[in-house]
Design an enzyme around this catalytic site. Structure first.
Site, PDB file in Angstrom:
ATOM      1  N   LYS A 240       0.817  -1.201   0.000  1.00 26.89           N
ATOM      2  CA  LYS A 240       0.000   0.000   0.000  1.00 26.89           C
ATOM      3  C   LYS A 240       0.858   1.261   0.000  1.00 26.89           C
ATOM      4  O   LYS A 240       0.493   2.294  -0.540  1.00 26.89           O
ATOM      5  CB  LYS A 240      -0.880  -0.004   1.246  1.00 26.89           C
ATOM      6  CG  LYS A 240      -2.223   0.615   1.011  1.00 26.89           C
ATOM      7  CD  LYS A 240      -3.071   0.465   2.243  1.00 26.89           C
ATOM      8  CE  LYS A 240      -4.449   1.014   1.950  1.00 26.89           C
ATOM      9  NZ  LYS A 240      -5.376   0.865   3.016  1.00 26.89           N
TER      10      LYS A 240
HETATM   11  N1  GLU Z   1      -9.797   2.335   6.346  1.00 26.05           N
HETATM   12  C1  GLU Z   1      -9.615   0.964   6.029  1.00 26.05           C
HETATM   13  C2  GLU Z   1      -8.487   0.823   5.001  1.00 26.05           C
HETATM   14  O1  GLU Z   1      -8.092   1.751   4.385  1.00 26.05           O
HETATM   15  C3  GLU Z   1     -10.839   0.326   5.427  1.00 26.05           C
HETATM   16  C4  GLU Z   1     -11.897   0.083   6.407  1.00 26.05           C
HETATM   17  C5  GLU Z   1     -13.077  -0.649   5.860  1.00 26.05           C
HETATM   18  O2  GLU Z   1     -13.265  -0.675   4.632  1.00 26.05           O
HETATM   19  O3  GLU Z   1     -13.841  -1.175   6.659  1.00 26.05           O
HETATM   20  O4  GLU Z   1      -7.984  -0.231   4.813  1.00 26.05           O
END
Ligand code: GLU
Length: 477
Positions: A240
């Site tokens: 990421k």
């Molecule tokens: N904020 C989380 C992420 O970027 C995703 C949370 C979710 O989709 O429940 O991985």
């Protein structure tokens, strides 16, 4: 199951760009919501103060904007919902689904170690202490994992079961009252009316824990759909934080938003043999039932080929708009009116030769070049001395063609007649003339090149060529 209006959401943590995997997650949520006449919401999960800056959030918004993924309603910032998170934790305390845990960090580590040694999930000694109130000591609020098992029927992964005794009594609120992700996400999704949670399968295990929190709060549990992550062409997991993998990197590689939307949507999802589709088609056909369970691999060749189809489908204005940065980069500045006019005329002829905007700019170079056109390397070799007289002949012949007659067919007829009259192959004039007109840039049919350059520009380039390359040669340069 859910009769409410479908609401999906994309909930990125702002890390400085819209990650390609996140973009695909967003696309699936977007098409699913559109298909069901629902809403596609955006929530920025900015609770990690260290990493979440306004610029990082803006980068996500910009990425969504470029990719063409408009969201419904306002953008929600998780950090602004803290009081709702705290309220939910209070409610859980009240109903006995959570407890205050007064372990200090050292004690907590000791308990943690013990649970590890005993091969069980973490349980705090305060879990059964009743809701003791000790106003002087700091505490965290922990979820009291119930006995039994948790079954999530995931729309992609199928039925997944956990024994609750394998779940830690996780922290819901930290000692400073700030919520952890696991609570915040449930509370926010509930308040946003989210009915379908479509996200990467790295969150699969969170679904079990989150379902328990929904149930403890007496809230409807949304449908979960965990989609496989995107892997690199080498089969390794994409990171990421890998800088090159934001959608902006793909923009800079010359992909069209529509091409990238198509490629990413098709990655891990299919409808029969439909490879190339518009948003309307994707919306109509999108279904979670046919999302592959296996991880998807990026394939740049395929991406380019899909993009090439979208270049052909795109309105000219879009190509000029998205391509502008590439044309200008090549030109070292904005194109002037004459260059722009030539580019527009050439566009329909060069689009089939380009899969990306970078390639399109390369293919456009023969028209966007400015006089005098520089001729280098191998191309220069085609300006043999015996070609000089022929170029001079052609200069006169072509100079006799009037502006109104300056058309591909007529020009071809002139070139052909000249080779016939002089009993020479077309190559004898083709290579040197092309060198003068294009400087060696990729170019289509010679008569078409002449037509697309226009009379004055074409004759000017021939003149430059004779003057700059032949005179110098004669001077021994
Ligand atoms: N904020 C989380 C992420 O970027 C995703 C949370 C979710 O989709 O429940 O991985």
């Amino acid at each position: 199951m859910h009769t409410a209006k479908v609401v999906t959401r994309f909930a990125p943590s702002p890390t400085g760009f819209l990650h390609i995997g996140g973009a695909r997650t967003a696309l699936f949520n977007f098409y699913f919501a559109r298909k069901h006449g629902g809403d596609f919401r955006l929530r920025i999960e900015d609770t990690d103060k260290k990493r979440s800056t306004a610029e990082a959030a803006q980068a996500i918004l910009d990425g969504m904007d470029w990719l063409g993924l408009p969201h419904d309603g306002e953008t929600i910032y998780q950090s602004k919902n803290q009081s709702a998170h705290q309220e939910a934790a209070e409610e859980l305390l009240k109903t006995g689904h959570a407890y205050r845990c007064y372990l200090n960090s050292e004690q907590q580590e000791g308990e943690r170690q013990q649970s590890r040694d005993e091969g069980r999930a973490f349980r705090s000694p305060y879990r059964d202490a009743g809701n003791s109130d000790n106003p002087d000591a700091p505490f965290v609020v922990r979820f009291k994992v119930p006995a039994g098992e948790t079954i999530v029927v995931d729309a992609v992964q199928g039925t997944i079961k956990w024994d609750n005794k394998d779940f830690d009594d996780l922290i819901l609120l930290r000692a400073d009252g700030s919520p952890v992700y696991m609570l915040a996400v449930v509370v926010d999704d509930h308040h946003m009316g989210v009915t379908h949670i479509i996200r990467g399968d790295d969150h699969m295990v969170n679904a079990g824990r989150q379902q328990l929190i929904y149930e403890a709060l007496g809230w409807d549990v949304p449908v979960f759909a965990h989609i496989p992550l995107i892997f690199g062409p080498d089969g390794k997991k994409l990171s990421k934080r890998h800088g090159a993998l934001g959608v902006d990197a793909y923009r800079d590689m010359g992909y069209l938003p529509a091409g990238l939307r198509n490629y990413l949507t098709r990655l891990g999802w299919s409808d029969g043999d439909m490879e190339i589709f518009t948003d309307a088609q994707a919306t109509e056909k999108f279904s979670l039932a046919v999302v592959n369970k296996a991880p998807a691999r990026l394939d740049f060749e395929k991406m380019a080929s899909v993009n090439g189809h979208h270049m052909k489908m795109a309105p000219q204005g879009d190509l000029l708009g998205y391509g502008q940065a590439f044309f200008e980069k090549q030109n070292n500045g904005p194109l002037d009116a004459a260059q722009s006019a030539r580019l527009k005329a050439a566009l329909p002829h060069i689009i089939p030769r380009a899969k990306t905007l970078i390639e399109l700019a390369e293919q456009a170079l023969f028209v966007t070049r400015k006089r005098p056109v520089e001729i280098t390397g191998k191309t220069k070799k085609s300006l043999k001395s015996d070609a000089k007289a022929r170029l001079e002949d052609l200069q006169i012949l072509l100079g006799g063609v009037e502006q109104a007659q300056w058309q591909q067919d007529g020009l071809l007829a002139i070139l052909t007649k000249y080779t016939q009259d002089n009993h020479i192959g077309f190559g004898k004039i083709g290579a040197p003339l092309r060198a003068c007109l294009t400087g060696g840039a990729p170019s289509p049919d010679l008569a078409l090149v002449l037509a697309l350059l226009g009379r004055d520009e074409a004759l000017g380039r021939i003149e430059d060529c004779l003057k700059l390359y032949y005179n110098r040669r004669e001077q021994g340069e």
